[in-house]
Design a protein around this motif. Sequence first.
Motif, PDB file in Angstrom:
ATOM      1  N   LEU A 297       0.813  -1.213   0.000  1.00  0.00           N
ATOM      2  CA  LEU A 297       0.000   0.000   0.000  1.00  0.00           C
ATOM      3  C   LEU A 297       0.849   1.265   0.000  1.00  0.00           C
ATOM      4  O   LEU A 297       0.378   2.329   0.384  1.00  0.00           O
ATOM      5  CB  LEU A 297      -0.919   0.009   1.221  1.00  0.00           C
TER       6      LEU A 297
ATOM      7  N   LYS B  30      -0.235   5.048   0.258  1.00  0.00           N
ATOM      8  CA  LYS B  30      -1.691   5.115   0.409  1.00  0.00           C
ATOM      9  C   LYS B  30      -2.145   5.023   1.859  1.00  0.00           C
ATOM     10  O   LYS B  30      -3.263   5.403   2.175  1.00  0.00           O
ATOM     11  CB  LYS B  30      -2.348   3.985  -0.387  1.00  0.00           C
ATOM     12  N   THR B  31      -1.293   4.509   2.728  1.00  0.00           N
ATOM     13  CA  THR B  31      -1.713   4.230   4.098  1.00  0.00           C
ATOM     14  C   THR B  31      -2.145   5.471   4.863  1.00  0.00           C
ATOM     15  O   THR B  31      -3.046   5.396   5.689  1.00  0.00           O
ATOM     16  CB  THR B  31      -0.594   3.516   4.882  1.00  0.00           C
TER      17      THR B  31
ATOM     18  N   TRP C  99      -3.890   7.847   3.920  1.00  0.00           N
ATOM     19  CA  TRP C  99      -5.249   8.273   3.558  1.00  0.00           C
ATOM     20  C   TRP C  99      -6.302   7.260   3.974  1.00  0.00           C
ATOM     21  O   TRP C  99      -7.494   7.479   3.777  1.00  0.00           O
ATOM     22  CB  TRP C  99      -5.336   8.550   2.059  1.00  0.00           C
TER      23      TRP C  99
ATOM     24  N   ILE D 125     -13.224   2.534  -2.382  1.00  0.00           N
ATOM     25  CA  ILE D 125     -11.912   1.970  -2.696  1.00  0.00           C
ATOM     26  C   ILE D 125     -12.158   0.815  -3.657  1.00  0.00           C
ATOM     27  O   ILE D 125     -13.156   0.108  -3.545  1.00  0.00           O
ATOM     28  CB  ILE D 125     -11.206   1.459  -1.421  1.00  0.00           C
TER      29      ILE D 125
ATOM     30  N   GLU E 272      -7.020   0.713  -5.188  1.00  0.00           N
ATOM     31  CA  GLU E 272      -7.024   2.072  -5.728  1.00  0.00           C
ATOM     32  C   GLU E 272      -7.899   2.919  -4.822  1.00  0.00           C
ATOM     33  O   GLU E 272      -9.051   2.573  -4.572  1.00  0.00           O
ATOM     34  CB  GLU E 272      -7.584   2.085  -7.151  1.00  0.00           C
ATOM     35  N   LEU E 273      -7.347   4.019  -4.345  1.00  0.00           N
ATOM     36  CA  LEU E 273      -8.105   4.925  -3.477  1.00  0.00           C
ATOM     37  C   LEU E 273      -8.988   5.834  -4.315  1.00  0.00           C
ATOM     38  O   LEU E 273      -8.712   6.062  -5.492  1.00  0.00           O
ATOM     39  CB  LEU E 273      -7.145   5.785  -2.657  1.00  0.00           C
TER      40      LEU E 273
ATOM     41  N   THR F   4      -5.989  12.563  -2.903  1.00  0.00           N
ATOM     42  CA  THR F   4      -5.227  11.452  -2.334  1.00  0.00           C
ATOM     43  C   THR F   4      -3.938  11.182  -3.097  1.00  0.00           C
ATOM     44  O   THR F   4      -3.032  10.541  -2.578  1.00  0.00           O
ATOM     45  CB  THR F   4      -6.071  10.160  -2.296  1.00  0.00           C
ATOM     46  N   GLU F   5      -3.845  11.648  -4.318  1.00  0.00           N
ATOM     47  CA  GLU F   5      -2.647  11.415  -5.114  1.00  0.00           C
ATOM     48  C   GLU F   5      -1.556  12.430  -4.788  1.00  0.00           C
ATOM     49  O   GLU F   5      -0.393  12.085  -4.638  1.00  0.00           O
ATOM     50  CB  GLU F   5      -2.997  11.496  -6.599  1.00  0.00           C
TER      51      GLU F   5
END
Length: 190
Positions: free
Chosen positions: A100, A103-104, A106, A114, A127-128, A179-180
């Motif tokens: 992950l 991503k963690t 978020w 998700i 994928e968030l 989130t990116e």
Amino acid sequence: MIKANTLKKGNIVDIGGQPHQVKDMEVQTPSARGSNTLYKVRFTNVVTGQKLDQTFKGNDTLEELEMERRPVSFIFRNQDMYTFMDSENFEQYTLGEASLEGKTEWLVEGLEEITALLLNGRVMAVELPASIDLEIVDTAPALKGASATNRNKPATLSNGMTVLVPEYLTPGEMIRVNTETGKFMSRVKS
């Protein structure tokens, strides 16, 4: 088959018999006549998490893997393992922190929208959503007349992350974060 010039972030292709996900792409257009446009692609091996950089010409083809996409929600974290629940059949999937990467921070309990990517029934990656809504828990006081300025201040969010927000925002307000990029997008109206 998919051409290198149509690759997008998130595509999963087969390289050397292993599934690799496109993480980043850079297009290089040489100035010399007759030169080909080059596509520098950073992949992450979906199974091992190892990074791989490769350069392709626009017409080079890659084999795209068909991944099953399942809607999931994040339910809890146990040390460095993250558990997600399928929104349709309530099956649970667990991924390690290494899978992950990036991503963690978020992942907040109950986060929905998700998408889990499964290959042969095994979850390979998630994928968030493009953005999530979080509450500001700490920031400097709002300045009178700050809405007329274009300055930012740091704000600590409910997930512990710090982002730059406009000066007029105060603790307790909800904001939308990309989130990116990890950047403030907008205030969320309640």
